[in-house]
Write a protein that holds these residues in place. Structure first.
Motif, PDB file in Angstrom:
ATOM      1  N   HIS A 576       0.808  -1.215   0.000  1.00 26.94           N
ATOM      2  CA  HIS A 576       0.000   0.000   0.000  1.00 26.94           C
ATOM      3  C   HIS A 576       0.843   1.269   0.000  1.00 26.94           C
ATOM      4  O   HIS A 576       0.397   2.307  -0.515  1.00 26.94           O
ATOM      5  CB  HIS A 576      -0.951  -0.012   1.204  1.00 26.94           C
ATOM      6  CG  HIS A 576      -1.908  -1.162   1.173  1.00 26.94           C
ATOM      7  ND1 HIS A 576      -2.836  -1.345   0.174  1.00 26.94           N
ATOM      8  CD2 HIS A 576      -2.067  -2.219   2.022  1.00 26.94           C
ATOM      9  CE1 HIS A 576      -3.533  -2.433   0.410  1.00 26.94           C
ATOM     10  NE2 HIS A 576      -3.078  -3.005   1.525  1.00 26.94           N
ATOM     11  N   GLU A 577       2.027   1.221   0.573  1.00 25.75           N
ATOM     12  CA  GLU A 577       2.884   2.409   0.536  1.00 25.75           C
ATOM     13  C   GLU A 577       3.309   2.710  -0.901  1.00 25.75           C
ATOM     14  O   GLU A 577       3.322   3.870  -1.327  1.00 25.75           O
ATOM     15  CB  GLU A 577       4.113   2.209   1.435  1.00 25.75           C
ATOM     16  CG  GLU A 577       3.805   2.190   2.922  1.00 25.75           C
ATOM     17  CD  GLU A 577       3.348   3.556   3.416  1.00 25.75           C
ATOM     18  OE1 GLU A 577       3.593   4.570   2.717  1.00 25.75           O
ATOM     19  OE2 GLU A 577       2.732   3.615   4.499  1.00 25.75           O
ATOM     20  N   GLU A 578       3.670   1.649  -1.657  1.00 26.65           N
ATOM     21  CA  GLU A 578       4.014   1.847  -3.067  1.00 26.65           C
ATOM     22  C   GLU A 578       2.808   2.349  -3.851  1.00 26.65           C
ATOM     23  O   GLU A 578       2.919   3.223  -4.713  1.00 26.65           O
ATOM     24  CB  GLU A 578       4.527   0.534  -3.668  1.00 26.65           C
ATOM     25  CG  GLU A 578       5.902   0.131  -3.225  1.00 26.65           C
ATOM     26  CD  GLU A 578       6.946   1.092  -3.755  1.00 26.65           C
ATOM     27  OE1 GLU A 578       6.851   1.526  -4.920  1.00 26.65           O
ATOM     28  OE2 GLU A 578       7.867   1.435  -2.983  1.00 26.65           O
ATOM     29  N   ALA A 579       1.637   1.782  -3.543  1.00 23.14           N
ATOM     30  CA  ALA A 579       0.419   2.237  -4.222  1.00 23.14           C
ATOM     31  C   ALA A 579       0.163   3.706  -3.924  1.00 23.14           C
ATOM     32  O   ALA A 579      -0.206   4.495  -4.813  1.00 23.14           O
ATOM     33  CB  ALA A 579      -0.773   1.388  -3.782  1.00 23.14           C
ATOM     34  N   LEU A 580       0.381   4.113  -2.651  1.00 22.24           N
ATOM     35  CA  LEU A 580       0.171   5.505  -2.262  1.00 22.24           C
ATOM     36  C   LEU A 580       1.093   6.435  -3.055  1.00 22.24           C
ATOM     37  O   LEU A 580       0.667   7.486  -3.558  1.00 22.24           O
ATOM     38  CB  LEU A 580       0.442   5.631  -0.762  1.00 22.24           C
ATOM     39  CG  LEU A 580       0.073   6.953  -0.085  1.00 22.24           C
ATOM     40  CD1 LEU A 580      -1.424   7.168  -0.110  1.00 22.24           C
ATOM     41  CD2 LEU A 580       0.567   6.936   1.360  1.00 22.24           C
ATOM     42  N   ARG A 581       2.334   6.045  -3.195  1.00 20.91           N
ATOM     43  CA  ARG A 581       3.296   6.883  -3.921  1.00 20.91           C
ATOM     44  C   ARG A 581       2.898   7.065  -5.380  1.00 20.91           C
ATOM     45  O   ARG A 581       2.951   8.176  -5.926  1.00 20.91           O
ATOM     46  CB  ARG A 581       4.691   6.255  -3.812  1.00 20.91           C
ATOM     47  CG  ARG A 581       5.796   7.054  -4.473  1.00 20.91           C
ATOM     48  CD  ARG A 581       7.149   6.519  -4.067  1.00 20.91           C
ATOM     49  NE  ARG A 581       7.352   5.156  -4.505  1.00 20.91           N
ATOM     50  CZ  ARG A 581       7.821   4.822  -5.721  1.00 20.91           C
ATOM     51  NH1 ARG A 581       8.125   5.771  -6.592  1.00 20.91           N
ATOM     52  NH2 ARG A 581       8.005   3.564  -6.045  1.00 20.91           N
ATOM     53  N   HIS A 582       2.468   5.982  -6.014  1.00 28.52           N
ATOM     54  CA  HIS A 582       2.134   6.083  -7.436  1.00 28.52           C
ATOM     55  C   HIS A 582       0.798   6.783  -7.660  1.00 28.52           C
ATOM     56  O   HIS A 582       0.612   7.457  -8.683  1.00 28.52           O
ATOM     57  CB  HIS A 582       2.124   4.681  -8.065  1.00 28.52           C
ATOM     58  CG  HIS A 582       3.495   4.137  -8.322  1.00 28.52           C
ATOM     59  ND1 HIS A 582       4.177   3.370  -7.400  1.00 28.52           N
ATOM     60  CD2 HIS A 582       4.326   4.267  -9.384  1.00 28.52           C
ATOM     61  CE1 HIS A 582       5.362   3.035  -7.883  1.00 28.52           C
ATOM     62  NE2 HIS A 582       5.476   3.564  -9.089  1.00 28.52           N
ATOM     63  N   TRP A 583      -0.139   6.658  -6.708  1.00 27.22           N
ATOM     64  CA  TRP A 583      -1.384   7.413  -6.875  1.00 27.22           C
ATOM     65  C   TRP A 583      -1.118   8.908  -6.751  1.00 27.22           C
ATOM     66  O   TRP A 583      -1.749   9.723  -7.444  1.00 27.22           O
ATOM     67  CB  TRP A 583      -2.436   6.971  -5.851  1.00 27.22           C
ATOM     68  CG  TRP A 583      -3.196   5.741  -6.256  1.00 27.22           C
ATOM     69  CD1 TRP A 583      -3.293   4.577  -5.568  1.00 27.22           C
ATOM     70  CD2 TRP A 583      -3.966   5.579  -7.444  1.00 27.22           C
ATOM     71  NE1 TRP A 583      -4.064   3.675  -6.254  1.00 27.22           N
ATOM     72  CE2 TRP A 583      -4.502   4.270  -7.417  1.00 27.22           C
ATOM     73  CE3 TRP A 583      -4.244   6.392  -8.534  1.00 27.22           C
ATOM     74  CZ2 TRP A 583      -5.294   3.771  -8.434  1.00 27.22           C
ATOM     75  CZ3 TRP A 583      -5.039   5.900  -9.562  1.00 27.22           C
ATOM     76  CH2 TRP A 583      -5.561   4.613  -9.507  1.00 27.22           C
ATOM     77  N   ARG A 584      -0.205   9.290  -5.880  1.00 30.49           N
ATOM     78  CA  ARG A 584       0.152  10.709  -5.789  1.00 30.49           C
ATOM     79  C   ARG A 584       0.745  11.208  -7.106  1.00 30.49           C
ATOM     80  O   ARG A 584       0.441  12.320  -7.561  1.00 30.49           O
ATOM     81  CB  ARG A 584       1.137  10.912  -4.641  1.00 30.49           C
ATOM     82  CG  ARG A 584       0.491  10.883  -3.262  1.00 30.49           C
ATOM     83  CD  ARG A 584       1.524  10.939  -2.174  1.00 30.49           C
ATOM     84  NE  ARG A 584       0.899  10.985  -0.843  1.00 30.49           N
ATOM     85  CZ  ARG A 584       1.488  10.574   0.262  1.00 30.49           C
ATOM     86  NH1 ARG A 584       2.723  10.063   0.211  1.00 30.49           N
ATOM     87  NH2 ARG A 584       0.854  10.652   1.426  1.00 30.49           N
ATOM     88  N   ALA A 585       1.597  10.374  -7.717  1.00 31.75           N
ATOM     89  CA  ALA A 585       2.165  10.761  -9.010  1.00 31.75           C
ATOM     90  C   ALA A 585       1.078  10.871 -10.078  1.00 31.75           C
ATOM     91  O   ALA A 585       1.107  11.779 -10.923  1.00 31.75           O
ATOM     92  CB  ALA A 585       3.222   9.748  -9.442  1.00 31.75           C
ATOM     93  N   ALA A 586       0.101   9.970 -10.042  1.00 37.43           N
ATOM     94  CA  ALA A 586      -0.991  10.022 -11.012  1.00 37.43           C
ATOM     95  C   ALA A 586      -1.804  11.300 -10.834  1.00 37.43           C
ATOM     96  O   ALA A 586      -2.178  11.968 -11.818  1.00 37.43           O
ATOM     97  CB  ALA A 586      -1.895   8.795 -10.852  1.00 37.43           C
ATOM     98  N   VAL A 587      -2.088  11.683  -9.578  1.00 38.35           N
ATOM     99  CA  VAL A 587      -2.838  12.919  -9.319  1.00 38.35           C
ATOM    100  C   VAL A 587      -2.074  14.121  -9.849  1.00 38.35           C
ATOM    101  O   VAL A 587      -2.644  15.025 -10.483  1.00 38.35           O
ATOM    102  CB  VAL A 587      -3.125  13.054  -7.810  1.00 38.35           C
ATOM    103  CG1 VAL A 587      -3.668  14.448  -7.491  1.00 38.35           C
ATOM    104  CG2 VAL A 587      -4.104  11.990  -7.352  1.00 38.35           C
ATOM    105  N   THR A 588      -0.770  14.132  -9.634  1.00 41.20           N
ATOM    106  CA  THR A 588       0.047  15.252 -10.107  1.00 41.20           C
ATOM    107  C   THR A 588      -0.011  15.377 -11.625  1.00 41.20           C
ATOM    108  O   THR A 588      -0.171  16.485 -12.170  1.00 41.20           O
ATOM    109  CB  THR A 588       1.502  15.065  -9.650  1.00 41.20           C
ATOM    110  OG1 THR A 588       1.549  14.979  -8.220  1.00 41.20           O
ATOM    111  CG2 THR A 588       2.364  16.214 -10.116  1.00 41.20           C
ATOM    112  N   GLU A 589       0.103  14.252 -12.325  1.00 42.08           N
ATOM    113  CA  GLU A 589       0.066  14.295 -13.785  1.00 42.08           C
ATOM    114  C   GLU A 589      -1.307  14.732 -14.295  1.00 42.08           C
ATOM    115  O   GLU A 589      -1.412  15.491 -15.263  1.00 42.08           O
ATOM    116  CB  GLU A 589       0.437  12.916 -14.361  1.00 42.08           C
ATOM    117  CG  GLU A 589       1.873  12.511 -14.133  1.00 42.08           C
ATOM    118  CD  GLU A 589       2.853  13.421 -14.868  1.00 42.08           C
ATOM    119  OE1 GLU A 589       2.443  14.127 -15.809  1.00 42.08           O
ATOM    120  OE2 GLU A 589       4.034  13.441 -14.485  1.00 42.08           O
TER     121      GLU A 589
END
Length: 682
Positions: A576-589
């Motif tokens: 879930h920590e990895e998922a959290l990091r990539h969802w933040r990147a998706a929101v930014t994009e």
């Protein structure tokens, strides 16, 4: 494409041209119309009695394990198909689940693959099999579908016993009526009904119907002699009657004399030669070229393209051919005809003898070009808007459709012929450019009028043809595109392992052709296939490779989507920590790209990931931001879903009152749909 027959009335269309989704077995058969069937009284009585005859298993005291098979054997043109249709008409009320039809030989004499025949029968039930299924899977699916039904299978023009045996249902409640040139040795408990010529009375009656009673009445002996010269074959008698009807001043005895002048040839060859030689040169040439029509189906556009004349002239000539019994009109269609199966090889031989190979190839190319233009017009008819209207108005009047309904009907009636035209063009090997254009327009027309889901089997067949051409011509980009399309169809129908293999091949072809789009698509699809198979580590790895490819080309929207897919794979794996990091990147994009709705979705998933990692306060703030963005995007369903998620979070934080208010807001947006939405529990 059936034989010329004793039945001179309306005919049942071939099952392969039945509209997609329409089924002969979906409802009880309506009362059959009155038949104009001639002769064959004894044969028909024997066949009806053979249905009730005790089989070998019954005599031995065992239950019949399979359906009874009745065989009608005879040469093409002997009326075997008409007899089979009359038999089916008389027994149809005993089989409430209907009649299924399949033709097992192409007009050119090539046997139809058993898998293709089984797929066509399944489509009539309807019980469609997965695209790309092999022959064994298709026949097994067919037997399973027929196990609980009472149907009649009419298998026309079977080439051998193996074709029929693979399609026989494993239930005695069904009946199989097979039509073949000879006996089907190898199928147990089958007694063939062998057809010869018609009896003299029926043969003369058939001539009378074609020529009128006067000439037969004034010279009955000549009429009997003509029936003998024709060997009582219905197809030959129909042609002879049409020839006489077109020449009202010619006596029957004169025709008998002309036929006796060439005793070496068969009766059908002699009469067809007389009819052909009596036509004007342009009409005779068109008649020969009709042997090039795909699947034996002809309309004015096809005929005009083959002969190089106007559609109006082709319409008049086809009407003449119909009057002469050289063509059959396909029931329930406009100006669509079929070349009788017994005449097809004779016309092919005439064309090979009288026309140069270059002329035949040019005629085939003209027909393909006309088909491409018709498919383009068919696709345009499904489009809306002023731009589409302007493009339709720019077409020649002869190519315009009155509306999308007419275009859809045209496509449905000719689907078999269009698929056959594509297969023949690919097999030719010298018309690959036209073949590629034809397949491209065919795919677009099918998607526009039928839809990707309903046309899956046809699309699968077309993409395989595209792959054949791409491999033969060493076109890596087209090969990659075909492999991706085939793999997508495999994945959509649950054949994930096959899809995985094709995605890898598409990746190799895309790299060979230096096609960045194909490479990125293949990598992302490989990740999806591995995720579907439960291999989440490989899924995340392939998503990461695809992401690097998109970022290198500054494709930010695609990168945002891939960040989300990587996050989804990590979440499924419990990271879930990895998922959290990539969802933040998706929101930014998504924020950079200005896609408000996509940003709201990504924020909702980010809130879920924060909740999984115990960050409930952050999850609450993120979810509220997602609701605000969904409201800005005007997506009520998305906003309602986020309200429900927000309500779940509030309940976990101990605020049931606020949670209830958010659920009420979602209820106002969804209305009755809310009853089917389960409450989320993280």
């Amino acid at each position: 494409m059936t034989d010329q027959a004793v039945d001179t009335g309306s005919r049942t269309p071939d099952a392969a041209r039945r509209p997609s989704g329409e089924t002969a077995a979906s409802a009880p058969c309506p009362p059959a119309p009155p038949s104009r069937f001639l002769g064959r009284t004894r044969e028909l009585k024997e066949l009806l009695a053979d249905i009730e005859r005790a089989g070998l298993n019954t005599i031995a005291g065992r239950k019949a394990p399979r359906a009874r098979v009745l065989l009608i054997a005879g040469r093409p043109g002997s009326g075997r198909t008409a007899l089979a249709e009359e038999l089916v008409r008389q027994v149809a009320d005993r089989y409430p689940d209907g009649v299924l039809r399949a033709r097992l030989t192409e007009p050119g004499g090539t046997p139809v693959p058993t898998g293709r025949a089984a797929r066509g029968l399944l489509g009539q039930l309807p019980a469609p099999a997965a695209p790309g299924a092999d022959e064994d899977e298709l026949t097994a699916t067919l037997r399973a579908a027929l196990a609980s039904r009472r149907v009649v299978l009419l298998l026309d023009d079977a080439a051998d016993a193996e074709q029929v045996d693979e399609l026989v249902p494993d239930t005695p409640d069904c009946l199989v009526v097979a039509v073949s040139r000879g006996p089907l040795t190898g199928i147990p408990d089958v007694r063939p009904c062998v057809l010869g010529g018609l009896d003299t009375h029926s043969a003369v009656d058939l001539l009378t119907r074609r020529t009128g009673p006067v000439r037969v009445t004034v010279d009955p002996c000549a009429a009997q002699q003509l029936a003998e010269e024709c060997h009582g074959e219905p197809a030959t008698l129909l042609l002879a009657g049409g020839w006489l009807a077109d020449r009202p001043k010619v006596a029957v005895a004169d025709l008998v004399a002309q036929l006796r002048a060439d005793p070496a040839a068969g009766p059908l060859d002699r009469v067809l030669g007389l009819v052909h030689d009596g036509l004007p040169a342009a009409a005779a040439r068109m008649l020969r070229l009709l042997s090039l029509a795909p699947a034996g189906l002809v309309d004015p556009h096809t005929a005009s393209a083959l002969a190089g004349c106007s559609p109006q002239a082709a319409t008049e000539t086809l009407d003449t051919f119909h009057r002469l019994a050289l063509l059959h009109q396909v029931p329930a269609t406009g100006l669509l005809y079929e070349v009788p199966g017994c005449l097809h090889p004779l016309l092919t031989a005439l064309a090979a003898r009288l026309d140069r190979p270059a002329e035949l190839r040019l005629a085939r190319a003209r027909a393909l070009e006309r088909t491409v233009r018709m498919l383009h017009a068919c696709r345009l008819a499904a489009e809306t808007g002023e731009a589409a209207l302007a493009r339709r108005q720019a077409l020649p009047r002869a190519l315009r459709f009155a509306g999308p309904e007419e275009a859809a009907t045209w496509l449905d009636e000719r689907r078999e012929a269009l698929l056959t035209a594509a297969a023949l063009a690919v097999a030719d090997g010298e018309l690959d450019t036209l073949a590629r254009r034809l397949m491209s327009q065919l795919v677009r027309a099918l998607v526009a009028h039928v839809g990707t889901e309903d046309a899956t089997c046809d699309l699968y067949a077309v993409h395989r043809l595209v792959l054949d051409v791409a491999e033969r011509r060493s076109l890596p980009r087209e090969k990659a595109a075909a492999l991706l399309n085939l793999a997508d169809l495999d994945a959509r129908t649950g054949r994930t392992a096959e899809a995985l293999t094709r995605y890898r091949a598409a990746l190799d072809a895309g790299r060979e052709g230096r096609d960045p789009y194909a490479v990125g698509r293949a990598m992302e699809s490989l990740g999806g296939a591995h995720q579907e198979l439960g291999d989440l580590d490989r899924a995340a790895d392939w998503y990461g490779r695809a992401l690097a490819e998109r970022l290198a080309r500054d494709q930010r929207a695609d990168a945002a989507r891939l960040y989300g897919r990587i996050a989804s794979a990590h979440a499924c794996a419990g990271r879930h920590e990895e998922a959290l990091r990539h969802w933040r990147a998706a929101v930014t994009e998504h924020r950079r790209g200005g896609d408000v709705a996509a940003c709201a979705r990504a924020l909702g998933e980010l809130a879920r990931a924060q909740e999984y990692t115990g960050r409930f306060e952050e999850s609450l703030r993120t979810c509220r931001e997602a609701v605000a963005r969904a409201r800005r995007a005007g997506d009520e369903r998305l906003e309602a879903g986020l309200h429900l998620r927000l309500a779940d979070t509030l309940e976990r934080l101990g605020d049931p009152t606020a949670a209830r208010l958010h659920r009420e807001s979602a209820g106002r947006m969804l209305g009755d749909e809310l009853a089917g939405v389960p409450e989320e529990r993280g």
